[in-house]
Design a protein around this motif. Structure first.
Motif, short mmCIF file in Angstrom:
data_model
loop_
_atom_site.label_atom_id
_atom_site.label_comp_id
_atom_site.label_asym_id
_atom_site.label_seq_id
_atom_site.Cartn_x
_atom_site.Cartn_y
_atom_site.Cartn_z
N SER A 233 2.85 -3.66 3.27
CA SER A 233 2.92 -2.33 2.65
C SER A 233 1.56 -1.65 2.67
N ARG A 234 1.61 -0.33 2.46
CA ARG A 234 0.42 0.52 2.32
C ARG A 234 0.66 1.43 1.13
N GLN A 235 -0.35 1.48 0.28
CA GLN A 235 -0.23 2.37 -0.87
C GLN A 235 -1.62 2.66 -1.41
N ALA A 236 -1.90 3.92 -1.63
CA ALA A 236 -3.17 4.35 -2.23
C ALA A 236 -4.38 3.78 -1.49
N GLY A 237 -4.33 3.76 -0.15
CA GLY A 237 -5.47 3.32 0.64
C GLY A 237 -5.65 1.82 0.73
N VAL A 238 -4.64 1.06 0.27
CA VAL A 238 -4.71 -0.40 0.29
C VAL A 238 -3.53 -0.95 1.09
N VAL A 239 -3.82 -1.89 1.98
CA VAL A 239 -2.78 -2.56 2.77
C VAL A 239 -2.58 -3.96 2.22
N LYS A 240 -1.32 -4.34 2.00
CA LYS A 240 -0.98 -5.71 1.64
C LYS A 240 -0.45 -6.37 2.91
N PHE A 241 -0.94 -7.60 3.17
CA PHE A 241 -0.56 -8.28 4.41
C PHE A 241 -0.67 -9.79 4.23
N ILE A 242 -0.01 -10.51 5.14
CA ILE A 242 -0.09 -11.97 5.16
C ILE A 242 -0.68 -12.38 6.51
#
Length: 73
Positions: A18-27
């Protein structure tokens, strides 16, 4: 946004969640274990690029198999 498989310049893969508010969550695929990480979206985009024709389901299966080999349940 749907999950997508990406790789860095050394072909180390990750699954962008995901991407939200300039932050990417990843594995990232990592020999030390699997965990969701966060990174600034600009840094992430400089580091990782999409892999064409690599279904996220295939990567997820690979990650799950690898995690099991590392002792995960």
């Amino acid at each position: 946004m749907a999950a997508i498989v990406k790789a860095d310049f050394n072909r180390h893969t990750c699954i962008e969640l995901s991407r939200q508010a300039g932050v990417v969550k990843f594995i990232p695929l990592d020999i030390l274990g699997m965990e969701v990480r966060e990174m600034n979206s600009q840094e992430f985009d400089r580091t990782y690029k999409p892999i064409e024709d690599y279904p996220v389901e295939k990567a997820a299966k690979l990650y799950a198999e690898y995690a099991t080999q590392l002792g995960g349940t």
